[in-house]
Scaffold this active site. Sequence first.
Site, PDB file in Angstrom:
ATOM      1  N   CYS A   1      -6.282  12.491  -0.983  1.00 56.18           N
ATOM      2  CA  CYS A   1      -4.888  12.115  -0.739  1.00 56.18           C
ATOM      3  C   CYS A   1      -3.887  13.188  -1.138  1.00 56.18           C
ATOM      4  O   CYS A   1      -2.923  13.462  -0.410  1.00 56.18           O
ATOM      5  CB  CYS A   1      -4.572  10.783  -1.409  1.00 56.18           C
ATOM      6  SG  CYS A   1      -4.568  10.794  -3.220  1.00 56.18           S
TER       7      CYS A   1
ATOM      8  N   HIS B   1      -2.269   7.214  -5.874  1.00 57.50           N
ATOM      9  CA  HIS B   1      -2.326   7.596  -4.473  1.00 57.50           C
ATOM     10  C   HIS B   1      -1.091   8.448  -4.197  1.00 57.50           C
ATOM     11  O   HIS B   1      -0.010   8.182  -4.726  1.00 57.50           O
ATOM     12  CB  HIS B   1      -2.364   6.376  -3.561  1.00 57.50           C
ATOM     13  CG  HIS B   1      -2.439   6.724  -2.099  1.00 57.50           C
ATOM     14  ND1 HIS B   1      -3.338   7.649  -1.610  1.00 57.50           N
ATOM     15  CD2 HIS B   1      -1.721   6.301  -1.024  1.00 57.50           C
ATOM     16  CE1 HIS B   1      -3.176   7.766  -0.300  1.00 57.50           C
ATOM     17  NE2 HIS B   1      -2.200   6.969   0.076  1.00 57.50           N
TER      18      HIS B   1
ATOM     19  N   ASP C   1       2.528   8.937   5.171  1.00 58.64           N
ATOM     20  CA  ASP C   1       1.236   9.074   4.495  1.00 58.64           C
ATOM     21  C   ASP C   1       0.201   9.599   5.480  1.00 58.64           C
ATOM     22  O   ASP C   1      -0.252   8.875   6.368  1.00 58.64           O
ATOM     23  CB  ASP C   1       0.802   7.724   3.928  1.00 58.64           C
ATOM     24  CG  ASP C   1      -0.395   7.856   2.990  1.00 58.64           C
ATOM     25  OD1 ASP C   1      -1.004   8.946   2.953  1.00 58.64           O
ATOM     26  OD2 ASP C   1      -0.716   6.877   2.306  1.00 58.64           O
TER      27      ASP C   1
ATOM     28  N   ASN D   1       3.278  -3.397  -4.487  1.00 58.59           N
ATOM     29  CA  ASN D   1       3.684  -4.734  -4.932  1.00 58.59           C
ATOM     30  C   ASN D   1       2.592  -5.801  -4.928  1.00 58.59           C
ATOM     31  O   ASN D   1       2.883  -6.952  -5.277  1.00 58.59           O
ATOM     32  CB  ASN D   1       4.837  -5.246  -4.056  1.00 58.59           C
ATOM     33  CG  ASN D   1       6.187  -4.761  -4.540  1.00 58.59           C
ATOM     34  OD1 ASN D   1       6.574  -5.025  -5.669  1.00 58.59           O
ATOM     35  ND2 ASN D   1       6.888  -4.029  -3.696  1.00 58.59           N
TER      36      ASN D   1
ATOM     37  N   ASP E   1      -0.446  -8.349  -5.860  1.00 57.99           N
ATOM     38  CA  ASP E   1      -0.922  -8.977  -7.093  1.00 57.99           C
ATOM     39  C   ASP E   1      -2.413  -8.695  -7.264  1.00 57.99           C
ATOM     40  O   ASP E   1      -3.132  -8.464  -6.286  1.00 57.99           O
ATOM     41  CB  ASP E   1      -0.702 -10.497  -7.047  1.00 57.99           C
ATOM     42  CG  ASP E   1       0.774 -10.870  -7.040  1.00 57.99           C
ATOM     43  OD1 ASP E   1       1.599 -10.009  -7.402  1.00 57.99           O
ATOM     44  OD2 ASP E   1       1.086 -12.013  -6.667  1.00 57.99           O
TER      45      ASP E   1
END
Length: 683
Positions: A274, A332, A355, A395, A397
């Site tokens: 990356c 990342h 990206d 974001n 969970d």
Amino acid sequence: MEDLSIKNVNLEKSENLERHRTEDFSSSKALVVRRGAPFRISLQLEGRPFNPKTDSIRIKVMLGRLYVVMPVTFSRKLSSTHWKAFMDTESLDLMNPSIFISSPVCASVGCYRFQLCVFTADKQRKRVVSKFILLCNPWCREDIVYIPFEDQREEYILNDSGLLFMGTAMNLVSRPWSFDQFESGVLETCLNLLQISPQHQKNRRRDYLNRNNPVYISRVVSAMINCEDDRGVLKGKWAGDYKQGVNPSLWTGSGDILKQWAESGYSPVKYGQCWVFAAVMCTVMRVLGIPCRVVTNFNSAHDTNDNLVIEEFYSECGQKLNRSKDSIWNFHVWVECWMNRRDLGSEMDGWQVLDPTPQERSGGVFCCGPAPVKAIKDKRIDLVYDIPFVYAEVNADIHTIVLSGEKVLSVNKDTERVGSFICTKAVGFPRPQNITGDYKHVKSPTSTLTSRSSSNSDDSTLRRGSSEGMFVILTLDKAPVAGAPVCFTVRVINKQKVPKKVQVHFNAQAKQYNNSPSDTIWEAHGFINLAPMEAKVLQQQILPAQYEDVVGDDLINLAVVMEDMASQERVLASEEFNIASPQLNIQIAEQDSIVPHKKQTATVTFTNPYSHPVSGVLTVAGAGLIQGKIHFRLLPLRPGGGVEQSITFVPSMVGNKMLQASLSLANMNSTIRGFQMVTVNRA
């Protein structure tokens, strides 16, 4: 009298490069200018002087088969929407006139040809002039890539070196990187990247027309940095050996990668991960004139089923299990580019996530973005491009599940760990800038600049585990460094008014930043007794001999499981951390008197912190400071022993430059790095 003709055309290269802030592209054979601003050419006529009453000049500008023809006028009034050419009347020399050519602010990026046609009363004489390269212009207010502060333009367009941030948020690693955008051949390679893209090959006219839009350009580049759908720059590889190419950890700059890609006839360079994909894309975007910076997201979620939940599984002894297609990458790396979003509305202007790492397809190809950072923060998943995917990266969970076979023993939900810290290099300084608040609504104010080096930074609620009967907290005593024990503390609290006998399992596994852990490198087991409502502190350490094989880019997943022997209730607490490599130290002699073309001396020193001898190859490089690379072989160095290596370099351009050194160890899978910023002043 002999008739009028053009003897010579002077592109006034040095003047135009300075005016357009492209002087560092001086190695290019073509003139390099920015759109929306005039550049000057000088004509040398022969036969007779130019007669404004009877003679005229027209200029034909060509991009591929697209062209525009414009008359050379005497009006200095420019147009932001049309090509314009005018003769300099203030210093008019009719035998050697100067002509200014101005492109519209929305002109397409590319390599142009232009032709001058002189019309006299009865004749037309042509002269084909060499080419010029046109880039976006972040100095021009009307350009949609305009960025309003000079220090940001210096950083995000002109800076040819930087730092990539890796490791973990609590033990951040700064990796030096040379973007090399002004190195010989890099500009031409970046333009060729656009030429060999599928969009250009499929419909050249449409591609040339669309190159006026940075949104379009950025999607093309994002796809072309990886090779999954095209003849892109880099082939990704995240597991196994790298014998067919280069280990991604060994790259130190974009120039070598782009040069190898071009020289191979545009075959993919092996291999990238990356941070390599992102750094090379940053180079290409800066070359094209689009402000760009590299961004690291720590604890980055890869949500494969779009449910915004990542599941992690552990055994009852604290070993992490590879049971889910979803994953959490310790970090990342992507890029942000600055542009107005006229397709979405002015509220989405500013930084956009792009990206180039191939993870998921967008519009049928492996690319991502541009996704407005403001849209990610506000969860505007109705907008283009790829906002839901990036939103999950920062974001999602986490549900942590402890298993015994297929039986679920406990479940812990964590809403804080993903996207715990997002940073980029600070403008003008070699340190991270915290931009987490740009992506998400943070609960408490954070400082703009932070090193996040303290072990007190609460980037993971998984350090805590809780059940009806017990509360467990796992903390590292300090940020781990190579050569010293990894010391950590576990605090366990009996929440009930009955005594407990508790079995304790400790487990440490090696892991790569983007994968589930692999082998256990250390474990310990035992029992403790807890009186009613008692709190106990357990202290443990992992010795250097047990972890030295994972120093560097690898990380460690550390977990503790507490099992109540009476109720079989289990509580898990875990932490993932990296062990900071030692650093190379670089000292520059006469730091305040460095000027171009004058020989300078630097000294690289290293002390071996390991428990065994090391040897390897020391490599020193620096864009604008050293041509190519300098290599030295390091003889075996005993534990605690030091080495000192002097090097000489001759700066070739002014500005802030980075001298970087890397020591690739022969008997360990580790590379030691160091860098020093060098200010080269005008002579």
